[in-house]
Design a protein around this motif. Structure first.
Motif, short mmCIF file in Angstrom:
data_model
loop_
_atom_site.label_atom_id
_atom_site.label_comp_id
_atom_site.label_asym_id
_atom_site.label_seq_id
_atom_site.Cartn_x
_atom_site.Cartn_y
_atom_site.Cartn_z
N PHE A 121 0.98 -1.09 -0.10
CA PHE A 121 -0.17 -0.03 -0.06
C PHE A 121 0.87 1.22 0.05
O PHE A 121 1.75 1.26 0.73
CB PHE A 121 -0.88 0.16 1.13
CG PHE A 121 -1.86 -1.22 1.34
CD1 PHE A 121 -3.02 -1.02 0.70
CD2 PHE A 121 -1.59 -2.25 2.05
CE1 PHE A 121 -4.05 -2.13 0.53
CE2 PHE A 121 -2.54 -3.54 1.90
CZ PHE A 121 -3.65 -3.26 1.45
N ASN A 132 6.05 3.01 -0.31
CA ASN A 132 5.24 1.77 -0.09
C ASN A 132 5.44 1.05 1.07
O ASN A 132 6.50 0.74 1.59
CB ASN A 132 5.06 0.74 -1.26
CG ASN A 132 4.50 1.37 -2.77
OD1 ASN A 132 3.33 2.26 -2.58
ND2 ASN A 132 4.80 0.85 -3.74
N TYR A 299 -5.16 2.61 -2.10
CA TYR A 299 -3.96 2.74 -1.79
C TYR A 299 -3.11 1.60 -2.23
O TYR A 299 -1.91 1.38 -2.03
CB TYR A 299 -3.87 3.17 -0.14
CG TYR A 299 -4.42 4.20 0.20
CD1 TYR A 299 -4.05 5.49 -0.36
CD2 TYR A 299 -5.65 3.86 0.69
CE1 TYR A 299 -4.88 6.56 0.18
CE2 TYR A 299 -6.57 5.08 1.26
CZ TYR A 299 -5.96 6.35 0.98
OH TYR A 299 -6.86 7.51 1.34
N SER A 301 -0.76 -1.15 -4.20
CA SER A 301 0.09 -0.95 -5.21
C SER A 301 0.33 -2.27 -5.58
O SER A 301 0.37 -3.33 -5.00
CB SER A 301 1.41 -0.31 -4.94
OG SER A 301 1.18 1.08 -4.37
N CYS A 309 -0.74 3.04 -7.50
CA CYS A 309 -1.84 3.13 -6.93
C CYS A 309 -2.52 4.14 -7.30
O CYS A 309 -2.21 5.06 -7.97
CB CYS A 309 -1.40 3.21 -5.15
SG CYS A 309 -0.72 4.81 -5.04
#
Length: 328
Positions: A121, A132, A299, A301, A309
């Motif tokens: 995220f 991230n 959010y 990724s 994201c």
């Protein structure tokens, strides 16, 4: 004769002690691990929660103060001087992430973001900086969500990728370093000495300093960010109290993290990043015992270094400035 022999032995012992002290001083680490006005207490390791610290200048005649490490901080406390005020690592910075991720936003409010285990995220996303977090977790069959913790960070800046993560650990031993770091895929090796510092020869102003002999570091990119990170396990007591269901095959080692940022833009986003915007409006229930930020799908990724994201801002302007130039 016996008295002469005893005197010789005493002299030899004193000499050995002197040599040992001198050797230890010679090997002492160079440079502070934390600001000069701070100390560290490790009650979980040494079992002494109250420790006497000379916060004040000894020349002023003041007595040393006693710093007490709160029970909320089972493994480590930061003591700020003067005054001997103590903080858990999770209280040290605005922008903290600790435990079942509890964040402290730039507005000073705490909130939880549970995410989902085995996913990444975006925590902060700005034009020249993207961070991230990789989540690990345990499924509780009585709940609709996972218990989650941040296991690693993937940090993008300019053309570089910095990795910081807690290695999977079956049986926790704080004397063994479980922190893994790499820059652009190359491992970062730091001597196991308190205060030991690694300095990048390819990124000006990027340093990593040990805040503990094992499992604790401070990562700084001059003019860009200052990150405190500590690898910690889930203790049997925490598992029992919160019903985490930790088993002997995995201590769920994860990161407690503190962030400081410089020069973020007004367009910054991400789970934590959005709280640094001047137009940020906290819509969470701050009166709740556990305010939770939802909208996890915004959010997500696709990888630890991915910038895909929904709220990604990395590279979203013409002529990306090299953030490393700010360190020159």
């Amino acid at each position: 004769m016996a008295r002469q022999l005893a005197a010789v032995l005493a002299a030899l012992l004193a000499l050995c002690a002197f040599i040992a002290v001198a050797d230890a001083q010679a090997k002492a680490p160079v440079g502070p691990a934390l600001p000069k006005n701070s100390h560290m207490i490790h009650p979980g390791r040494f079992g002494k929660r109250d420790q006497v610290l000379s916060c004040d200048d000894t020349k002023d005649g003041k007595n040393p103060c006693v710093a007490t490490c709160d029970k909320r901080c089972p493994n480590e406390c930061i003591v700020m001087c003067p005054g001997c005020k103590t903080y858990c690592l999770c209280d040290f910075y605005p922008g903290m992430s600790c435990g079942d991720p509890r964040f402290t936003g730039a507005d000073g409010n705490n909130f939880y973001f549970h995410g989902k285990k085995d996913q990444d995220f975006c925590v902060v996303s700005d034009a020249d900086l993207h961070i991230n977090a990789h989540f690990i977790g345990k499924r509780n069959p009585t709940m609709s969500r996972d218990f989650t913790w941040i296991q690693a960070l993937g940090i993008r800046f300019a053309d570089h990728q910095l990795y910081m993560g807690a290695q999977k650990t079956i049986e926790w031993n704080n004397d063994i370093d479980r922190l893994e770091m790499a820059l652009d895929g190359a491992p970062i090796e730091i001597p196991a000495n308190l205060g030991a510092t690694w300095e990048s020869d390819i990124v000006p102003g990027l340093t990593v300093t040990r805040t503990a002999v094992t499992n604790g570091v401070r990562v700084q990119l001059q003019g860009v960010f200052d990150i405190m990170a500590k690898v910690v396990p889930i203790s049997e007591e925490d598992s029992r109290i919160h019903n985490y269901g930790v088993t002997k095959d995995d201590s769920l080692a994860h990161l407690d993290i503190g962030f400081k940022f410089n020069n973020l833009t007004e367009d910054v986003h991400g789970v934590l990043g959005q709280t640094y915007r001047s137009d940020y409006v906290n819509k969470l229930s701050v009166s709740a015992n556990m305010p939770v930020m939802g909208g996890a799908t915004r959010y997500v990724s696709s990888g630890i270094f991915a910038t895909d994201c929904e709220v990604a801002r990395f590279g979203h302007h013409v002529g990306i400035s090299m953030v490393t130039a700010q360190a020159n």
